[in-house]
Scaffold this motif. Structure first.
Motif, PDB file in Angstrom:
ATOM      1  N   TYR A   1       0.989  -1.176   0.072  1.00  0.00           N
ATOM      2  CA  TYR A   1       0.077   0.124  -0.130  1.00  0.00           C
ATOM      3  C   TYR A   1       0.991   0.888   0.206  1.00  0.00           C
ATOM      4  CZ  TYR A   1      -3.496  -3.136   1.923  1.00  0.00           C
ATOM      5  OH  TYR A   1      -4.494  -4.685   1.665  1.00  0.00           O
ATOM      6  N   ARG A   2       0.332   2.157  -1.125  1.00  0.00           N
ATOM      7  CA  ARG A   2       1.276   3.428  -1.059  1.00  0.00           C
ATOM      8  C   ARG A   2       0.862   4.911  -0.791  1.00  0.00           C
ATOM      9  NH1 ARG A   2       5.641   3.714  -3.303  1.00  0.00           N
ATOM     10  NH2 ARG A   2       6.286   4.981  -1.336  1.00  0.00           N
ATOM     11  N   ILE A   3       1.118   4.839   0.470  1.00  0.00           N
ATOM     12  CA  ILE A   3       0.823   6.197   1.651  1.00  0.00           C
ATOM     13  C   ILE A   3       1.176   7.822   1.078  1.00  0.00           C
ATOM     14  CG2 ILE A   3      -0.449   6.975   3.683  1.00  0.00           C
ATOM     15  CD1 ILE A   3      -1.222   4.081   4.038  1.00  0.00           C
ATOM     16  N   LEU A   4       2.945   7.038   1.801  1.00  0.00           N
ATOM     17  CA  LEU A   4       3.699   8.085   1.899  1.00  0.00           C
ATOM     18  C   LEU A   4       4.505   7.921   0.740  1.00  0.00           C
ATOM     19  CD1 LEU A   4       4.882   7.017   5.490  1.00  0.00           C
ATOM     20  CD2 LEU A   4       3.362   8.817   4.782  1.00  0.00           C
ATOM     21  N   HIS A   5       5.444   9.396   0.784  1.00  0.00           N
ATOM     22  CA  HIS A   5       6.565   9.228  -0.512  1.00  0.00           C
ATOM     23  C   HIS A   5       7.678   9.185   0.381  1.00  0.00           C
ATOM     24  CE1 HIS A   5       9.366  12.116  -3.740  1.00  0.00           C
ATOM     25  NE2 HIS A   5       9.337  10.504  -3.585  1.00  0.00           N
ATOM     26  N   GLU A   6       8.789   8.344   0.149  1.00  0.00           N
ATOM     27  CA  GLU A   6       9.921   7.960   1.611  1.00  0.00           C
ATOM     28  C   GLU A   6      10.756   9.441   1.577  1.00  0.00           C
ATOM     29  OE1 GLU A   6      10.783   4.450   1.608  1.00  0.00           O
ATOM     30  OE2 GLU A   6       9.572   3.165   1.138  1.00  0.00           O
ATOM     31  N   PRO A   7      11.202  10.096  -0.046  1.00  0.00           N
ATOM     32  CA  PRO A   7      12.658  10.896   0.368  1.00  0.00           C
ATOM     33  C   PRO A   7      11.780  11.752   1.119  1.00  0.00           C
ATOM     34  CG  PRO A   7      12.194  10.448  -1.871  1.00  0.00           C
ATOM     35  CD  PRO A   7      11.117   9.296  -0.821  1.00  0.00           C
ATOM     36  N   THR A   8      10.087  12.380   0.622  1.00  0.00           N
ATOM     37  CA  THR A   8       9.840  13.705   1.360  1.00  0.00           C
ATOM     38  C   THR A   8       9.108  13.528   2.760  1.00  0.00           C
ATOM     39  OG1 THR A   8       8.186  13.762  -1.058  1.00  0.00           O
ATOM     40  CG2 THR A   8       7.368  14.840   1.095  1.00  0.00           C
ATOM     41  N   PHE A   9       8.862  12.256   3.489  1.00  0.00           N
ATOM     42  CA  PHE A   9       9.014  11.429   3.872  1.00  0.00           C
ATOM     43  C   PHE A   9      10.209  11.443   5.141  1.00  0.00           C
ATOM     44  CE2 PHE A   9       8.357   8.557   7.610  1.00  0.00           C
ATOM     45  CZ  PHE A   9       7.693   8.737   8.386  1.00  0.00           C
ATOM     46  N   TRP A  10      11.220  11.673   4.738  1.00  0.00           N
ATOM     47  CA  TRP A  10      12.662  11.582   5.085  1.00  0.00           C
ATOM     48  C   TRP A  10      12.584  12.889   6.109  1.00  0.00           C
ATOM     49  CZ3 TRP A  10      12.698   7.679   8.861  1.00  0.00           C
ATOM     50  CH2 TRP A  10      12.932   6.913   8.439  1.00  0.00           C
ATOM     51  N   LYS A  11      12.315  13.436   4.902  1.00  0.00           N
ATOM     52  CA  LYS A  11      13.016  15.084   4.345  1.00  0.00           C
ATOM     53  C   LYS A  11      12.475  15.688   5.954  1.00  0.00           C
ATOM     54  CE  LYS A  11      13.292  19.230   2.173  1.00  0.00           C
ATOM     55  NZ  LYS A  11      13.076  19.955   0.561  1.00  0.00           N
ATOM     56  N   GLU A  12      11.267  15.473   5.775  1.00  0.00           N
ATOM     57  CA  GLU A  12       9.915  15.964   7.159  1.00  0.00           C
ATOM     58  C   GLU A  12      10.662  15.626   9.068  1.00  0.00           C
ATOM     59  OE1 GLU A  12       6.078  17.122   5.767  1.00  0.00           O
ATOM     60  OE2 GLU A  12       6.229  16.128   4.528  1.00  0.00           O
ATOM     61  N   TYR A  13      11.059  14.083   8.550  1.00  0.00           N
ATOM     62  CA  TYR A  13      10.967  13.574   9.429  1.00  0.00           C
ATOM     63  C   TYR A  13      12.267  13.949  10.507  1.00  0.00           C
ATOM     64  CZ  TYR A  13      12.248   9.671  13.361  1.00  0.00           C
ATOM     65  OH  TYR A  13      11.839   8.276  13.649  1.00  0.00           O
ATOM     66  N   HIS A  14      13.923  14.348   9.737  1.00  0.00           N
ATOM     67  CA  HIS A  14      14.821  14.862  10.466  1.00  0.00           C
ATOM     68  C   HIS A  14      14.105  16.337   9.950  1.00  0.00           C
ATOM     69  CE1 HIS A  14      16.928  10.982   9.634  1.00  0.00           C
ATOM     70  NE2 HIS A  14      16.491  11.331   8.107  1.00  0.00           N
ATOM     71  N   ALA A  15      14.135  17.124   9.692  1.00  0.00           N
ATOM     72  CA  ALA A  15      13.159  18.418  10.549  1.00  0.00           C
ATOM     73  C   ALA A  15      12.447  18.595  11.497  1.00  0.00           C
ATOM     74  CB  ALA A  15      12.800  18.667   8.470  1.00  0.00           C
ATOM     75  N   PHE A  16      11.757  17.503  11.081  1.00  0.00           N
ATOM     76  CA  PHE A  16      10.648  17.548  13.503  1.00  0.00           C
ATOM     77  C   PHE A  16      11.458  16.833  14.362  1.00  0.00           C
ATOM     78  CE2 PHE A  16       8.874  14.963  16.009  1.00  0.00           C
ATOM     79  CZ  PHE A  16       7.991  15.997  16.524  1.00  0.00           C
ATOM     80  N   TRP A  17      12.582  16.372  13.829  1.00  0.00           N
ATOM     81  CA  TRP A  17      13.470  16.105  15.051  1.00  0.00           C
ATOM     82  C   TRP A  17      14.498  17.646  15.387  1.00  0.00           C
ATOM     83  CZ3 TRP A  17      11.559  12.970  18.438  1.00  0.00           C
ATOM     84  CH2 TRP A  17      10.660  12.605  18.435  1.00  0.00           C
ATOM     85  N   GLU A  18      14.951  17.379  14.246  1.00  0.00           N
ATOM     86  CA  GLU A  18      15.771  18.952  14.127  1.00  0.00           C
ATOM     87  C   GLU A  18      15.709  20.122  14.782  1.00  0.00           C
ATOM     88  OE1 GLU A  18      18.529  18.268  10.712  1.00  0.00           O
ATOM     89  OE2 GLU A  18      19.066  15.737  11.959  1.00  0.00           O
TER      90      GLU A  18
END
Length: 837
Positions: free
Chosen positions: A255-272
């Motif tokens: 099931y495709r829900i997320l776009h991984e590169p975009t998700f990881w970019k937001e993920y790192h920005a959120f924690w940092e």
């Protein structure tokens, strides 16, 4: 010359026809009813009036009407052109050009036409035979008895409740199989009358769930959906890293829900992000739903229970409740990509934890309607100009494919029509490309890879090829007016087999979930289609292939789940009901194709129906001493024996028993991971105990009553062992549920003084001892040899701990939208009544 030419044109036949031509109004009724000025119900191919009056051969319709109106079910003509513009399963991936009728629906209409012609030919042949015409066409004579031996298949459904408090489950729901297996119902009632401990265990579970519901009702809504409630639920980054990686490995390969590169970019920005910066709550909700979806997917050996539910499932349920409350407060006027991602993740999290499953079909239907309102069911290229980017175009295709698959899966499990039935949509499948190929600023559409090259989107690409067939089968199987004949079953069997053989074999380890899901969602239809005929294989050799087809489909389904569990991937076992469907179908088919020899000690035939199990007796030694279980009047419970005169049936029944054993083991993984699904597990244990014995049948040595008691006790031992494992893993061993269940099990020794607990292993470091005054139970020192489940419970009460050989996942009947309290055998079904509303 010009005058002559004009004259010739004006006098030409074509010109005169064109002048006189007028558009005739279409005749909706059949011609026979119209000529007699009678009301026609417009049922195709023969209306009911012509059928009753014996004028079926005169019932004809306006050909123009038949060309434009699709046939639904057996042939009811419906207005409008509403069927999907799906691609053919064996064709390319794009929609069929200039077509308003789905290829599978058109094929079905042609088969109805052929069937009508066959009916007319048979009637003509009978007329010719009556007149003594020996020169009747051979094709007519050959078709005379084509379907004479086809059994009349009754509608398979479940309708429970009363007044407006009712629930309906259609033919494709796995739960309707229970109602089609009356011998299993009788067997379980007999088991509960033999051993009253089952009634007490049922009471323990029901009382605990009743108290829990009352407590939740007193407290009121747990969450208001505010941002302040969401933020504290997020764990540390190290914990979240593990769950995100597990989610991407498990779900985002299908099931495709997320776009991984975009998700990881937001993920790192959120924690940092620096302290004090505004927190993106919408992204926190996505993280929490990912956490909930993977909470019970880790192969941990020390699962802990709170009452009857695992602590992981309870935590996931709280997260889902908080996120759902937050989602309800969000405006729906301007929908975003994050909104659809959150709702998709919410559906996945609920299914994988078996939470709020009674509303699953409604929730998935709401989501697909929101997507339709946003135009996601239409080709994104229709949005001209710069109103949509290439990134958004691709994400719309992925999300629509995911939402459609989730909604279709829910419809199959509930046995209700999918929103895709009768819906026109022309959105193409997503490109078969890895996520790294495109990004939010991509100037052009990504170029797809070959179909045999695996990417994270390969599942949606290949699943799109069979979508037309699956939606069509859903529409036919859940329509009570459909008259599927055995030739139709073989036709669809060939189509499904052809699609399955066309799927590529990927070598990538990341493809295991995609490959299994493509296999499972088609194999389940083989079980549904062949089951009604497979149960007749022993009496009609024409249907022997259906028994083989069911065994092959069940084996493939079980093999797919086995492979995933061996790799510690439990997601599909949690989110789907394949194992329960395969086990029930196989058990029903094996039972009906077994031998039932005449006995000197005949099966019991009761004189009064069972209403409640026997009241607990004051003396525990008297429990379970009932010699003759009560059976409803007029119904006999025949104990099956291994077929002896049919080698093929014997091999298939033996194989079926092995498959059911594997199903019980796989389903036990599911239950011990989630802490729900006790009733289904009890059903599976009973079905396995009802199967024929592997040893040869000896009428001289056989005793029906003893055999029935032994089988009943085997089923009771299975569920008691499971309850004991739940008791052994309580977070609070002194809570009301644990104390009540411990008391029940410790005093419920079987009548024969022993019980088998094959799945309970000795704790690490403990050594089993032989009989004697210093012996211990399961190597727990100081606990003497107390037989059966009671001894194991006493060992626990003394501080011992018993570990299970493996942990996995479960499901629950009340979570599968079924509350069985209104059935005619309430003892059995009330066992697992509680749960989420």
């Amino acid at each position: 010359m010009s005058t002559r030419s004009a004259e010739s044109r004006s006098n030409s036949p074509d010109a005169s026809v064109e002048k006189r031509a007028s558009k005739k109004r279409k005749v909706l009724s059949c011609y026979a009813c119209r000529n007699r000025k009678m009301k026609c119900d417009r049922v195709y191919p023969v209306c009911s009036r012509c059928q009753k009056t014996g004028r079926a051969e005169q019932c004809t319709y306006d050909p123009r009407l038949l060309e434009e109106l699709p046939a639904s079910g057996e042939g009811h003509l419906e207005g409008g052109i509403g069927l999907n513009n799906f691609p053919q399963p064996d064709s390319g991936l794009g929609p069929t050009p200039n077509s308003n009728i789905a290829p599978d629906a058109l094929t079905w209409k042609l088969r109805i036409q052929e069937r009508r012609l066959g009916l007319l030919e048979r009637q003509i042949a009978r007329m010719d035979n009556t007149r003594g015409d020996v020169n009747a066409p051979s094709s007519i004579v050959n078709n005379l008895d084509d379907h004479e031996d086809d059994p009349k298949i009754k509608e398979c459904f479940m309708f429970r409740g009363k007044s407006f408090k009712t629930q309906f489950y259609g033919s494709t729901s796995p739960m309707t199989l229970i109602g089609q297996f009356p011998e299993l119902q009788i067997f379980t009632r007999a088991a509960m009358s033999i051993d009253s401990s089952m009634g007490r265990i049922r009471g323990d579970f029901k009382a605990f769930r009743t108290r829990r519901k009352a407590l939740l009702k007193e407290k009121g809504p747990k969450f208001q959906g505010t941002d302040a409630e969401i933020l504290p639920m997020l764990p540390t980054r190290s914990v979240m890293d593990h769950h995100v990686a597990l989610y991407l490995k498990t779900f985002e390969t299908s099931y495709r829900i997320l776009h991984e590169p975009t998700f990881w970019k937001e993920y790192h920005a959120f924690w940092e992000a620096p302290q004090g910066e505004l927190t993106p709550i919408h992204f926190v909700v996505i993280l929490l739903l990912i956490l909930a979806a993977t909470k019970c997917l880790t192969p941990e050996q020390d699962t802990v229970f709170i009452g009857d539910s695992s602590i992981g499932r309870e935590a996931a349920s709280n997260i889902i409740d908080a996120c759902d409350a937050w989602l309800k407060r969000q405006p729906r006027k301007h929908l975003t990509l994050a909104f659809f991602q959150q709702n998709c993740l919410s559906l996945v999290a609920k299914r994988v934890n078996c939470v709020k499953m009674k509303q699953d079909w409604i929730n998935s239907g709401d989501l697909i309607r929101m997507a339709m309102a946003a135009g996601m069911h239409r080709d994104p290229s229709l949005l001209a100009g710069k109103r949509i980017s290439e990134f958004e175009t691709e994400m719309r295709k992925r999300l629509w494919g995911t939402i459609a698959e989730l909604e279709l899966a829910s419809s199959i499990d509930c046995g209700l029509q999918s929103s895709l039935c009768g819906l026109y949509f022309d959105v193409p499948p997503p490109a078969n490309v890895p996520d790294e190929i495109f990004h939010t600023e991509s100037p052009q559409a990504p170029v797809g890879r070959p179909l045999d090259h695996f990417t994270a989107s390969s599942y949606l690409v290949h699943s799109h090829r069979s979508l037309s067939l699956r939606v069509h089968l859903m529409q036919l199987l859940n329509n009570p007016s459909t008259n599927l004949q055995y030739s139709d079953v073989l036709h669809y069997d060939a189509q499904i087999t052809s699609i399955l053989s066309s799927f590529p074999t990927w070598s990538s380890p990341e493809s295991v979930v995609s490959g299994a899901l493509l296999n499972l969602q088609l194999r389940q239809f083989l079980l549904i289609l062949h089951r009604p005929y497979a149960i007749l294989a022993a009496t009609n050799s024409r249907f022997a292939y259906s028994f083989t087809a069911c065994a092959n489909a069940a084996s493939s389904i079980i093999g797919s789940h086995d492979l995933l569990i061996q790799r510690n991937i439990f997601a599909l076992n949690h989110i789907r009901n394949d194992i329960f469907r395969a086990a029930m179908t196989t058990a029903m088919v094996a039972y009906n194709n077994s031998s039932f020899p005449e006995l000197s000690d005949p099966p019991l035939n009761g004189t009064a129906p069972i209403t409640e199990p026997p009241a607990p007796k004051s003396n525990p030694a008297e429990w379970g001493t009932t010699t003759k279980p009560s059976i409803p009047p007029g119904v006999q419970l025949n104990i099956p024996q291994m077929p002896s005169n049919n080698l093929m049936m014997k091999c298939l029944v033996t194989t079926s028993m092995e498959l059911i054993e594997r199903c019980v083991a796989i389903f036990e993984h599911k239950v011990m991971s989630l802490g729900t699904g006790y009733m289904e597990f009890w059903i599976l244990c009973s079905a396995l105990s009802l199967m024929p014995a592997s040893s040869p049948f000896n009428p001289a040595m056989y005793n029906y009553s003893n055999d029935l008691r032994s089988r009943n006790q085997k089923a009771i031992d299975g569920i008691t062992r499971l309850c004991f494992r739940v008791l052994a893993m309580q977070k609070d061993p002194e809570d009301n549920f644990a104390s009540s269940l411990r008391s029940t099990i410790s005093t419920a020794s079987p009548p024969d003084g022993h019980s088998s607990f094959t799945n309970v292993v000795v704790p690490q470091g403990a050594t089993p001892r032989g009989p004697g005054p210093e012996s211990s139970i399961m190597g727990v020192p100081g606990v003497h040899g107390i037989p059966g489940a009671g001894g194991l419970a006493t060992a626990l009460a003394s501080g011992g701990k018993i570990m299970a050989p493996g942990q996995g996942a479960w499901d629950d009947l009340q979570d599968m939208q079924v509350d069985m309290s209104g059935w005619t055998f309430p003892d059995f079904w009330a066992f697992d009544m509680g749960g989420d509303s």
